[in-house]
Design a protein around this motif. Structure first.
Motif, PDB file in Angstrom:
ATOM      1  N   PRO A  46     -12.859  -2.486  -0.521  1.00 58.87           N
ATOM      2  CA  PRO A  46     -11.554  -2.944  -0.977  1.00 58.87           C
ATOM      3  C   PRO A  46     -10.681  -2.112  -2.073  1.00 58.87           C
ATOM      4  O   PRO A  46      -9.304  -2.087  -2.013  1.00 58.87           O
ATOM      5  CB  PRO A  46     -11.953  -4.390  -1.632  1.00 58.87           C
ATOM      6  N   VAL A 105      -8.976   0.481   0.050  1.00 61.68           N
ATOM      7  CA  VAL A 105      -8.240   0.059   0.761  1.00 61.68           C
ATOM      8  C   VAL A 105      -6.739  -0.141  -0.142  1.00 61.68           C
ATOM      9  O   VAL A 105      -5.746   0.288   0.317  1.00 61.68           O
ATOM     10  CB  VAL A 105      -8.774  -1.083   1.737  1.00 61.68           C
ATOM     11  N   ARG A 106      -6.981  -0.969  -1.169  1.00 64.43           N
ATOM     12  CA  ARG A 106      -5.677  -1.064  -2.080  1.00 64.43           C
ATOM     13  C   ARG A 106      -5.405   0.086  -2.555  1.00 64.43           C
ATOM     14  O   ARG A 106      -3.845   0.247  -2.351  1.00 64.43           O
ATOM     15  CB  ARG A 106      -6.267  -2.067  -2.886  1.00 64.43           C
ATOM     16  N   ASN A 137      -8.944  -8.459   1.939  1.00 63.57           N
ATOM     17  CA  ASN A 137      -9.312  -7.534   0.905  1.00 63.57           C
ATOM     18  C   ASN A 137      -9.213  -7.986  -0.242  1.00 63.57           C
ATOM     19  O   ASN A 137      -9.988  -7.447  -1.365  1.00 63.57           O
ATOM     20  CB  ASN A 137      -8.493  -6.442   1.316  1.00 63.57           C
TER      21      ASN A 137
END
Length: 305
Positions: free
Chosen positions: A174, A177-178, A133
């Motif tokens: 990404p 997600v982070r 990621n």
């Protein structure tokens, strides 16, 4: 042997007094000079950055406002050497592909971030996913465009809005997600323990407790991802390209969009095209600025605190 006064009274001996910090006048002259030099350097760097960014924004406003008119939002992009026209087809194409990209990226990003924060945690698979990621998060967007070009454009035999939406979704995932993982890790563990104490399975605790507690942060991550992909040009050059007319309802063929339109029109020798490029650049900048402000307001709201 006589007892000490502290032992007789039963009280603990007093702690030794800490020395008072030295006054500013007692600090060595070299340190004072270094501190002042650092303050001046930081101030000058901040002023330089503000001047450069302010100049760019001011030039964009002056040049872009001149191209704003009702036709800008109602007419399609004109042909080479034509007068008038607008960017309505580019605005609609950007909205459609950005919406499709964020719709695909949001569930994938939220669920992946939830796995990393709630299920995987420190497992080898979770560490591998975080590593991949981070690579996607910092990868040049043009590489994403080349990847989608090989994956979709060539097999499908041409450019399409679907390929552009997939490229934007890969870029946005990404970020979501982070942000989702970071926000879920901020939720106190006592909330999870309270849910588990009531006999609720982990899936119920995540849906009813953890997600609700981190709701504002997750929404902020989605808005930041939306702002990130709204101005991407490189991946769309390899996937959706551009079109000077209304695109097909099935999104096959070239699809007009603001980033590629700005890139192509700004390099053209036609004054009308360059003016439309300035107007489009101002429009997309205001949109991204608005999304960033909304994200900060959501994050600083009562639930974000």
């Amino acid at each position: 042997m006589s007892a000490s006064p502290a032992a007789v009274s039963g009280s603990a001996p007093a702690a030794p007094a800490r020395p008072a910090p030295p006054e500013w006048g007692r600090v060595r002259a070299g340190r004072r000079t270094a501190d002042k030099v650092l303050i001046v350097g930081c101030t000058l760097a901040t002023a330089l950055g503000a001047i450069v960014l302010g100049s760019i924004l001011l030039m964009l406003i002056i040049q872009g406002v001149q191209g704003f008119s009702p036709a800008l939002f109602t007419h399609v992009t004109p042909g080479p050497g034509s007068e008038g026209g607008g960017i309505a087809n580019a605005i609609l194409g950007s909205l459609v592909m950005t919406a499709l990209g964020i719709v695909v990226a949001t569930p994938v990003g939220v669920l992946a971030g939830t796995y990393l924060a709630e299920y995987g945690r420190t497992s080898h698979l979770a560490n591998l996913i975080r590593f991949l990621n981070d690579i996607l998060l910092s990868a040049p967007s043009i590489l994403i465009g080349l990847f989608v070009y090989t994956l979709m454009v060539r097999p499908m035999g041409g450019y399409s809005g679907w390929a552009g939406a997939v490229a934007l979704a890969i870029i946005a995932t990404p970020v979501i997600v982070r942000t989702t993982e970071d926000m879920l890790r901020l939720v106190p563990g006592t909330l999870r323990e309270a849910g588990a104490a009531l006999g609720a399975p982990l899936s119920i605790v995540i849906r009813s407790v953890t997600w609700r507690a981190a709701q504002s942060g997750i929404v902020t991550g989605v808005l930041l991802a939306l702002a990130r992909i709204a101005g991407e040009t490189a991946p769309l050059l390899f996937t959706a390209l551009n079109n000077n007319s209304w695109f097909s309802p099935n999104l096959m063929g070239g699809v007009a969009n603001l980033p590629v339109m700005i890139y192509q029109f700004a390099l053209s020798p036609y004054e009308n095209w360059r003016q439309l490029a300035w107007a489009g650049a101002l429009l997309i900048t205001v949109t991204i600025l608005g999304l960033s402000i909304v994200a900060r307001l959501v994050l600083s709201g009562p639930k974000g605190r």
